[in-house]
Design an enzyme around this catalytic site. Structure first.
Site, PDB file in Angstrom:
ATOM      1  CB  CYS A  51      -3.473   9.025  -4.697  1.00  0.00           C
ATOM      2  SG  CYS A  51      -4.946   8.681  -3.703  1.00  0.00           S
TER       3      CYS A  51
ATOM      4  CE  LYS B 134      -3.643   2.620   0.487  1.00  0.00           C
ATOM      5  NZ  LYS B 134      -4.482   2.864  -0.698  1.00  0.00           N
TER       6      LYS B 134
HETATM    7  C1  SIN Z   1      -6.445   5.466  -2.239  1.00  0.00           C
HETATM    8  O1  SIN Z   1      -5.906   5.131  -1.188  1.00  0.00           O
HETATM    9  O2  SIN Z   1      -7.263   6.408  -2.282  1.00  0.00           O
HETATM   10  C2  SIN Z   1      -6.161   4.717  -3.509  1.00  0.00           C
HETATM   11  C3  SIN Z   1      -4.726   4.769  -3.834  1.00  0.00           C
HETATM   12  C4  SIN Z   1      -4.439   5.384  -5.161  1.00  0.00           C
HETATM   13  O3  SIN Z   1      -5.349   5.541  -5.986  1.00  0.00           O
HETATM   14  O4  SIN Z   1      -3.288   5.729  -5.403  1.00  0.00           O
END
Ligand code: SIN
Length: 311
Positions: free
Chosen positions: A131, A45
């Site tokens: 993001c 993540k």
């Molecule tokens: C998110 O955590 O909002 C998704 C991650 C991303 O789109 O980079």
């Protein structure tokens, strides 16, 4: 026996399939499940300087043709992921990995990357420039000047293998402009694409996720043509030393095959992994192998980038 092995930079992988950042990678337990699966690698993540709770729930919904999410970068803080992958890489039989990172400001991004530069971590780093879900923070890679500035500063001190996660681009002029910037830097890879930002899904008369009044990143079937176009556009434009990771709309061996045909060296799975769990890697690997057998291809090199056009 056909092989789906691949490499990104100097790092080899027994299989070209892996998770997409954001899916099944928030905790060590989830990452360990991907490590134990048929996936060739995992990406963490996206880790920020400090841990984040992310946006209010519900912030993810499966839809008929894919998914919508506005997670808002919930994560345990980049040290959590850095420590885990650094520990894992000490095991002799460990896969190679990707550490996804970004700061909430340019300063934070540099603080994070300088810490990684000084650490014992030796595998790949993915800088997330795309993001769409943090209120008030636009997708960095849609601002070409800022992207150029960040990369210029990063490569003045960062010498480890680094790639970038990109949002989808939708115009040929933008493919040209973006590629011209990326070609100035010793990037190891670009990853196309993050979700298609700020879609809206409605059930009856109401949005299906809470943050941003329902606006969120779209994944799954909706995005495959856009993902393929981005993979192929950058395959055509980038220096051959910059490899492409293909992400978007992969739920079958045929989808993975198409990403590789467009030029991808590795293929990431997001929505389908969320819906099916880590068993998805074995299923899609078998489906990809069956297509390769049928077509007489032994390795990914036999068809990578060899998309046919109509004369
Ligand atoms: C998110 O955590 O909002 C998704 C991650 C991303 O789109 O980079």
């Amino acid at each position: 026996m056909v092989s789906t092995a691949t490499h990104i930079g100097d790092f080899t992988f027994d299989n070209c399939l892996m998770n997409a950042a954001g899916v099944y990678c928030m905790t060590k337990e989830e990452l360990a499940d991907i490590e134990a699966s048929a996936a060739g690698s995992f990406v963490t993540k996206t880790g920020t300087l400090e841990a984040r709770l992310g946006n209010p729930e519900p912030r993810y919904a499966d839809t008929q043709l894919g998914s919508i999410n506005s997670m808002g970068l919930p994560n345990q803080g980049f040290h959590y992921y850095l420590d885990y992958v650094t520990e894992l890489q000490k095991a002799p039989d460990s896969k190679n990995h990707f550490l996804s990172l970004v700061g909430m400001s340019q300063e934070e991004t540099h603080t994070i990357l300088k810490t990684v530069q000084e650490s014992d971590y030796e595998d790949l780093v993915e800088l997330n420039l795309s993001c769409p879900n943090v209120p008030g923070k636009p997708q960095i890679a849609y601002d070409f000047e800022t992207t150029d500035q960040i990369l210029s500063q990063v490569f003045s001190y960062f010498t480890k293998p680094l790639g970038i996660k990109l949002p989808p681009y939708f115009d040929i002029a933008h493919f040209d402009l973006a590629a011209a910037i990326f070609n100035k830097y010793p990037l190891t890879f670009v990853n196309c694409i993050n979700s298609v930002g700020n879609g809206l899904v409605i059930e009856d008369e109401t949005v299906v996720i809470k943050p941003k009044n329902g606006f969120g990143g779209i994944g799954g079937d909706y995005v495959k043509p856009t993902a393929l176009a981005n993979v192929h556009a950058f395959y055509q434009r980038l220096n051959p030393s910059i490899q492409i990771i293909g992400t978007g709309g992969v739920k079958s061996g045929r989808d993975a095959f198409e990403h590789i045909l467009c030029g991808a060296s590795m293929v990431q799975i997001g929505t389908a992994l969320h819906q099916e769990g880590p068993a998805v890697f074995e299923r899609i690997t078998k489906e990809l192998q069956a297509i390769m057998v049928e077509k007489g291809y032994q390795t990914l090199e036999d068809f990578r980038g060899k998309l046919n056009y109509i004369d």
